[in-house]
Design a protein around this motif. Structure first.
Motif, PDB file in Angstrom:
ATOM      1  N   ALA A  48       1.341 -28.731 -43.454  1.00 48.11           N
ATOM      2  CA  ALA A  48       0.083 -29.302 -42.958  1.00 48.11           C
ATOM      3  C   ALA A  48      -0.081 -30.756 -43.384  1.00 48.11           C
ATOM      4  CB  ALA A  48      -1.098 -28.472 -43.462  1.00 48.11           C
ATOM      5  N   ARG A  49      -0.464 -31.576 -42.428  1.00 49.60           N
ATOM      6  CA  ARG A  49      -0.795 -32.977 -42.698  1.00 49.60           C
ATOM      7  C   ARG A  49      -2.293 -33.231 -42.506  1.00 49.60           C
ATOM      8  NH1 ARG A  49       4.053 -35.767 -42.649  1.00 49.60           N
ATOM      9  NH2 ARG A  49       2.987 -37.777 -42.474  1.00 49.60           N
ATOM     10  N   LYS A  50      -2.927 -32.377 -41.706  1.00 49.37           N
ATOM     11  CA  LYS A  50      -4.361 -32.498 -41.449  1.00 49.37           C
ATOM     12  C   LYS A  50      -4.997 -31.124 -41.611  1.00 49.37           C
ATOM     13  CE  LYS A  50      -5.584 -34.962 -37.857  1.00 49.37           C
ATOM     14  NZ  LYS A  50      -5.648 -35.437 -36.453  1.00 49.37           N
ATOM     15  N   ILE A  51      -5.986 -31.041 -42.507  1.00 48.39           N
ATOM     16  CA  ILE A  51      -6.653 -29.779 -42.815  1.00 48.39           C
ATOM     17  C   ILE A  51      -8.152 -29.931 -42.602  1.00 48.39           C
ATOM     18  CG2 ILE A  51      -7.194 -28.112 -44.648  1.00 48.39           C
ATOM     19  CD1 ILE A  51      -4.484 -28.750 -45.902  1.00 48.39           C
ATOM     20  N   LEU A  52      -8.764 -28.904 -42.043  1.00 48.15           N
ATOM     21  CA  LEU A  52     -10.214 -28.844 -41.894  1.00 48.15           C
ATOM     22  C   LEU A  52     -10.719 -27.641 -42.675  1.00 48.15           C
ATOM     23  CD1 LEU A  52     -12.923 -29.663 -40.518  1.00 48.15           C
ATOM     24  CD2 LEU A  52     -12.270 -28.161 -38.616  1.00 48.15           C
TER      25      LEU A  52
ATOM     26  N   LEU B 120      -1.135 -31.388 -49.375  1.00 48.26           N
ATOM     27  CA  LEU B 120      -0.907 -32.405 -48.351  1.00 48.26           C
ATOM     28  C   LEU B 120       0.138 -33.429 -48.787  1.00 48.26           C
ATOM     29  CD1 LEU B 120      -4.623 -33.056 -47.384  1.00 48.26           C
ATOM     30  CD2 LEU B 120      -2.880 -32.118 -45.850  1.00 48.26           C
ATOM     31  N   PRO B 121       0.846 -34.012 -47.825  1.00 42.43           N
ATOM     32  CA  PRO B 121       1.727 -35.136 -48.157  1.00 42.43           C
ATOM     33  C   PRO B 121       0.899 -36.376 -48.474  1.00 42.43           C
ATOM     34  CG  PRO B 121       1.650 -34.810 -45.793  1.00 42.43           C
ATOM     35  CD  PRO B 121       0.877 -33.667 -46.397  1.00 42.43           C
ATOM     36  N   ALA B 122       1.556 -37.437 -48.885  1.00 45.45           N
ATOM     37  CA  ALA B 122       0.856 -38.650 -49.319  1.00 45.45           C
ATOM     38  C   ALA B 122      -0.040 -39.230 -48.235  1.00 45.45           C
ATOM     39  CB  ALA B 122       1.872 -39.690 -49.785  1.00 45.45           C
ATOM     40  N   ASP B 123       0.350 -39.077 -46.982  1.00 44.91           N
ATOM     41  CA  ASP B 123      -0.440 -39.636 -45.888  1.00 44.91           C
ATOM     42  C   ASP B 123      -1.316 -38.583 -45.212  1.00 44.91           C
ATOM     43  OD1 ASP B 123       1.620 -38.189 -44.772  1.00 44.91           O
ATOM     44  OD2 ASP B 123       2.049 -39.653 -43.184  1.00 44.91           O
ATOM     45  N   GLY B 124      -1.509 -37.427 -45.857  1.00 49.23           N
ATOM     46  CA  GLY B 124      -2.316 -36.364 -45.274  1.00 49.23           C
ATOM     47  C   GLY B 124      -3.801 -36.578 -45.497  1.00 49.23           C
TER      48      GLY B 124
ATOM     49  N   PHE C  34      -6.002 -30.092 -36.014  1.00 44.84           N
ATOM     50  CA  PHE C  34      -5.695 -29.842 -37.412  1.00 44.84           C
ATOM     51  C   PHE C  34      -4.574 -28.812 -37.514  1.00 44.84           C
ATOM     52  CE2 PHE C  34      -9.984 -31.496 -37.408  1.00 44.84           C
ATOM     53  CZ  PHE C  34      -9.991 -32.359 -38.502  1.00 44.84           C
ATOM     54  N   ASP C  35      -3.765 -28.942 -38.552  1.00 42.95           N
ATOM     55  CA  ASP C  35      -2.656 -28.016 -38.765  1.00 42.95           C
ATOM     56  C   ASP C  35      -3.113 -26.718 -39.412  1.00 42.95           C
ATOM     57  OD1 ASP C  35      -0.663 -29.959 -37.907  1.00 42.95           O
ATOM     58  OD2 ASP C  35      -1.135 -30.998 -39.779  1.00 42.95           O
ATOM     59  N   LEU C  36      -4.170 -26.808 -40.222  1.00 41.67           N
ATOM     60  CA  LEU C  36      -4.707 -25.634 -40.897  1.00 41.67           C
ATOM     61  C   LEU C  36      -6.218 -25.769 -40.970  1.00 41.67           C
ATOM     62  CD1 LEU C  36      -3.319 -23.803 -44.009  1.00 41.67           C
ATOM     63  CD2 LEU C  36      -5.744 -24.372 -43.909  1.00 41.67           C
TER      64      LEU C  36
END
Length: 224
Positions: free
Chosen positions: A58-62, A79-83, A133-135
Protein backbone atom coordinates in the motif's frame (compact mmCIF):
# COMPACT_ATOMS: atom_id res chain seq x y z
CA UNK A 1 -12.93 -21.14 27.54
CA UNK A 2 -13.24 -17.80 29.28
CA UNK A 3 -12.40 -14.15 28.86
CA UNK A 4 -9.45 -14.63 31.25
CA UNK A 5 -8.01 -17.34 29.02
CA UNK A 6 -8.60 -15.35 25.83
CA UNK A 7 -6.81 -12.39 27.40
CA UNK A 8 -3.91 -14.50 28.64
CA UNK A 9 -3.39 -16.08 25.20
CA UNK A 10 -3.67 -12.70 23.47
CA UNK A 11 -1.03 -11.27 25.78
CA UNK A 12 1.21 -14.29 25.24
CA UNK A 13 1.00 -13.85 21.46
CA UNK A 14 1.62 -10.12 21.72
CA UNK A 15 4.60 -10.63 24.02
CA UNK A 16 6.08 -13.16 21.61
CA UNK A 17 5.32 -11.55 18.25
CA UNK A 18 4.46 -7.87 18.78
CA UNK A 19 7.44 -5.95 20.10
CA UNK A 20 6.92 -3.30 22.74
CA UNK A 21 7.05 0.12 21.12
CA UNK A 22 7.38 3.46 22.93
CA UNK A 23 5.23 5.46 20.50
CA UNK A 24 2.41 2.91 20.43
CA UNK A 25 2.53 2.45 24.19
CA UNK A 26 2.46 6.23 24.67
CA UNK A 27 -0.51 6.53 22.31
CA UNK A 28 -2.52 4.11 24.43
CA UNK A 29 -1.47 5.82 27.67
CA UNK A 30 -2.33 9.29 26.35
CA UNK A 31 -5.69 8.11 25.05
CA UNK A 32 -6.53 6.49 28.39
CA UNK A 33 -5.43 9.58 30.33
CA UNK A 34 -7.65 11.76 28.14
CA UNK A 35 -10.66 9.55 28.83
CA UNK A 36 -11.02 8.14 25.31
CA UNK A 37 -13.02 4.91 25.18
CA UNK A 38 -10.85 1.78 25.14
CA UNK A 39 -12.11 0.63 21.75
CA UNK A 40 -8.85 0.82 19.82
CA UNK A 41 -7.70 -2.30 18.00
CA UNK A 42 -5.68 -4.79 20.01
CA UNK A 43 -1.89 -4.96 19.49
CA UNK A 44 -2.32 -8.23 17.59
CA UNK A 45 -4.86 -6.72 15.19
CA UNK A 46 -2.73 -3.59 14.86
CA UNK A 47 0.18 -5.77 13.77
CA UNK A 48 -2.12 -7.63 11.38
CA UNK A 49 -3.22 -4.35 9.77
CA UNK A 50 0.43 -3.40 9.41
CA UNK A 51 1.28 -6.72 7.77
CA UNK A 52 -1.70 -6.59 5.41
CA UNK A 53 -0.69 -3.10 4.29
CA UNK A 54 2.86 -4.36 3.74
CA UNK A 55 1.68 -7.44 1.84
CA UNK A 56 -0.55 -5.27 -0.33
CA UNK A 57 2.32 -2.84 -0.97
CA UNK A 58 0.00 0.00 0.00
CA UNK A 59 1.12 3.50 -0.90
CA UNK A 60 -2.18 5.24 -0.15
CA UNK A 61 -4.33 4.32 2.87
CA UNK A 62 -7.68 5.67 4.03
CA UNK A 63 -8.84 5.18 7.61
CA UNK A 64 -12.41 5.92 8.67
CA UNK A 65 -12.36 6.42 12.44
CA UNK A 66 -9.15 7.67 14.06
CA UNK A 67 -9.92 7.61 17.80
CA UNK A 68 -6.49 8.16 19.45
CA UNK A 69 -4.45 7.24 16.39
CA UNK A 70 -3.26 3.80 17.57
CA UNK A 71 -4.29 1.94 14.42
CA UNK A 72 -3.24 4.98 12.39
CA UNK A 73 0.34 4.57 13.59
CA UNK A 74 0.36 0.85 12.80
CA UNK A 75 -0.91 1.49 9.27
CA UNK A 76 1.24 4.55 8.54
CA UNK A 77 4.39 2.67 9.49
CA UNK A 78 3.68 0.20 6.69
CA UNK A 79 3.87 2.91 4.04
CA UNK A 80 6.89 3.59 1.84
CA UNK A 81 8.72 6.91 2.17
CA UNK A 82 6.46 8.59 -0.39
CA UNK A 83 3.23 7.05 0.95
CA UNK A 84 0.33 8.84 2.60
CA UNK A 85 -2.53 8.05 4.95
CA UNK A 86 -5.75 10.04 5.29
CA UNK A 87 -7.66 9.44 8.51
CA UNK A 88 -11.14 10.76 9.36
CA UNK A 89 -12.36 11.64 12.85
CA UNK A 90 -15.58 13.33 13.96
CA UNK A 91 -14.68 14.12 17.59
CA UNK A 92 -12.45 17.20 18.12
CA UNK A 93 -11.04 15.85 21.40
CA UNK A 94 -10.17 12.51 19.83
CA UNK A 95 -8.55 14.33 16.91
CA UNK A 96 -6.42 16.47 19.23
CA UNK A 97 -5.14 13.42 21.11
CA UNK A 98 -4.55 11.54 17.85
CA UNK A 99 -2.56 14.40 16.31
CA UNK A 100 -0.28 14.47 19.34
CA UNK A 101 0.16 10.70 19.25
CA UNK A 102 0.88 10.72 15.52
CA UNK A 103 3.41 13.55 15.95
CA UNK A 104 5.14 11.69 18.79
CA UNK A 105 5.51 8.72 16.45
CA UNK A 106 7.16 10.97 13.86
CA UNK A 107 4.40 10.50 11.32
CA UNK A 108 2.90 13.98 10.95
CA UNK A 109 4.40 14.29 7.48
CA UNK A 110 2.75 11.05 6.38
CA UNK A 111 -0.67 11.29 8.02
CA UNK A 112 -3.40 13.79 7.19
CA UNK A 113 -6.16 13.93 9.79
CA UNK A 114 -9.47 15.39 8.66
CA UNK A 115 -11.94 16.53 11.29
CA UNK A 116 -15.66 16.16 10.61
CA UNK A 117 -18.34 13.61 9.89
CA UNK A 118 -16.90 10.99 7.58
CA UNK A 119 -20.03 11.12 5.42
CA UNK A 120 -19.22 14.81 4.86
CA UNK A 121 -15.45 14.46 4.37
CA UNK A 122 -15.57 11.39 2.12
CA UNK A 123 -17.28 13.29 -0.74
CA UNK A 124 -14.63 16.00 -0.37
CA UNK A 125 -11.85 13.45 -0.66
CA UNK A 126 -13.47 12.00 -3.76
CA UNK A 127 -13.93 15.46 -5.29
CA UNK A 128 -10.26 16.22 -4.69
CA UNK A 129 -9.23 13.09 -6.56
CA UNK A 130 -7.37 11.66 -3.57
CA UNK A 131 -8.27 8.09 -4.46
CA UNK A 132 -8.00 5.38 -5.36
CA UNK A 133 -6.63 4.00 -2.10
CA UNK A 134 -4.78 0.70 -1.84
CA UNK A 135 -6.17 -0.11 1.60
CA UNK A 136 -9.18 1.25 3.46
CA UNK A 137 -9.77 0.52 7.14
CA UNK A 138 -13.28 1.17 8.47
CA UNK A 139 -13.57 1.39 12.26
CA UNK A 140 -16.16 4.06 13.02
CA UNK A 141 -19.85 4.16 14.00
CA UNK A 142 -21.34 0.82 13.01
CA UNK A 143 -24.79 2.04 11.87
CA UNK A 144 -23.04 3.90 9.05
CA UNK A 145 -21.05 0.86 7.87
CA UNK A 146 -23.16 0.44 4.71
CA UNK A 147 -22.50 4.04 3.67
CA UNK A 148 -18.81 3.77 4.53
CA UNK A 149 -18.52 0.61 2.46
CA UNK A 150 -20.19 2.32 -0.51
CA UNK A 151 -17.69 5.17 -0.30
CA UNK A 152 -14.82 2.74 0.12
CA UNK A 153 -15.81 1.11 -3.17
CA UNK A 154 -15.90 4.51 -4.88
CA UNK A 155 -12.43 5.29 -3.57
CA UNK A 156 -10.93 1.88 -4.46
CA UNK A 157 -9.59 0.15 -7.53
CA UNK A 158 -9.07 -3.43 -8.56
CA UNK A 159 -6.72 -4.94 -5.97
CA UNK A 160 -7.64 -2.62 -3.10
CA UNK A 161 -8.30 -4.10 0.33
CA UNK A 162 -11.25 -2.97 2.47
CA UNK A 163 -11.10 -4.03 6.12
CA UNK A 164 -13.99 -3.46 8.53
CA UNK A 165 -13.62 -3.98 12.28
CA UNK A 166 -16.16 -5.14 14.88
CA UNK A 167 -18.44 -7.19 12.65
CA UNK A 168 -19.33 -10.01 15.09
CA UNK A 169 -20.51 -7.94 18.07
CA UNK A 170 -20.15 -10.70 20.66
CA UNK A 171 -22.15 -12.99 18.38
CA UNK A 172 -25.17 -10.69 18.22
CA UNK A 173 -24.71 -10.22 14.46
CA UNK A 174 -26.83 -13.35 13.89
CA UNK A 175 -29.89 -11.72 15.51
CA UNK A 176 -31.95 -10.51 12.56
CA UNK A 177 -34.53 -9.00 14.92
CA UNK A 178 -32.05 -6.96 16.97
CA UNK A 179 -33.11 -3.38 17.69
CA UNK A 180 -29.45 -2.34 18.05
CA UNK A 181 -28.54 0.02 15.17
CA UNK A 182 -24.94 -1.22 15.29
CA UNK A 183 -26.04 -4.82 14.75
CA UNK A 184 -28.30 -3.83 11.89
CA UNK A 185 -25.50 -1.73 10.38
CA UNK A 186 -23.18 -4.73 10.36
CA UNK A 187 -25.87 -7.04 8.96
CA UNK A 188 -26.60 -4.59 6.14
CA UNK A 189 -22.87 -4.33 5.45
CA UNK A 190 -22.67 -8.12 5.09
CA UNK A 191 -25.64 -8.11 2.73
CA UNK A 192 -23.99 -5.44 0.59
CA UNK A 193 -20.68 -7.30 0.44
CA UNK A 194 -22.46 -10.52 -0.47
CA UNK A 195 -24.38 -8.84 -3.29
CA UNK A 196 -21.49 -6.75 -4.63
CA UNK A 197 -19.94 -8.39 -7.74
CA UNK A 198 -16.83 -6.18 -7.51
CA UNK A 199 -15.57 -7.68 -4.24
CA UNK A 200 -14.67 -11.05 -2.78
CA UNK A 201 -15.14 -10.94 0.99
CA UNK A 202 -15.07 -12.97 4.15
CA UNK A 203 -15.22 -12.34 7.90
CA UNK A 204 -13.12 -13.79 10.71
CA UNK A 205 -14.24 -14.29 14.30
CA UNK A 206 -11.73 -13.27 16.97
CA UNK A 207 -11.35 -13.65 20.71
CA UNK A 208 -8.82 -11.85 22.87
CA UNK A 209 -8.33 -8.87 25.14
CA UNK A 210 -11.22 -7.11 23.35
CA UNK A 211 -13.60 -10.00 23.96
CA UNK A 212 -15.50 -11.83 21.22
CA UNK A 213 -15.72 -9.98 17.92
CA UNK A 214 -14.25 -10.14 14.43
CA UNK A 215 -13.40 -8.28 11.26
CA UNK A 216 -14.31 -8.48 7.60
CA UNK A 217 -11.93 -8.20 4.68
CA UNK A 218 -12.94 -7.53 1.10
CA UNK A 219 -10.70 -7.65 -1.94
CA UNK A 220 -11.85 -5.39 -4.77
CA UNK A 221 -11.79 -7.61 -7.85
CA UNK A 222 -13.53 -5.32 -10.34
CA UNK A 223 -13.22 -1.72 -11.42
CA UNK A 224 -15.70 0.93 -10.32
Amino acid sequence: MSQDQWTAVDRYIANQLVSSDPALDAALEASDAAGLPSINVSPNLGKLLHLLAKIRGARKILEIGTLGGYSTIWLARALPADGCLVTLEVDPNHAEIARANIARAGLSGVVELRLGRALDTLPQIAAEGRGPFDLIFIDADKPSNPEYFAWALKLSRRGSLIIIDNVVRNGAVIDADSSDPSIQGVRRLNELMAAEPRVSATAIQTVGIKGYDGFAIALVTGDA
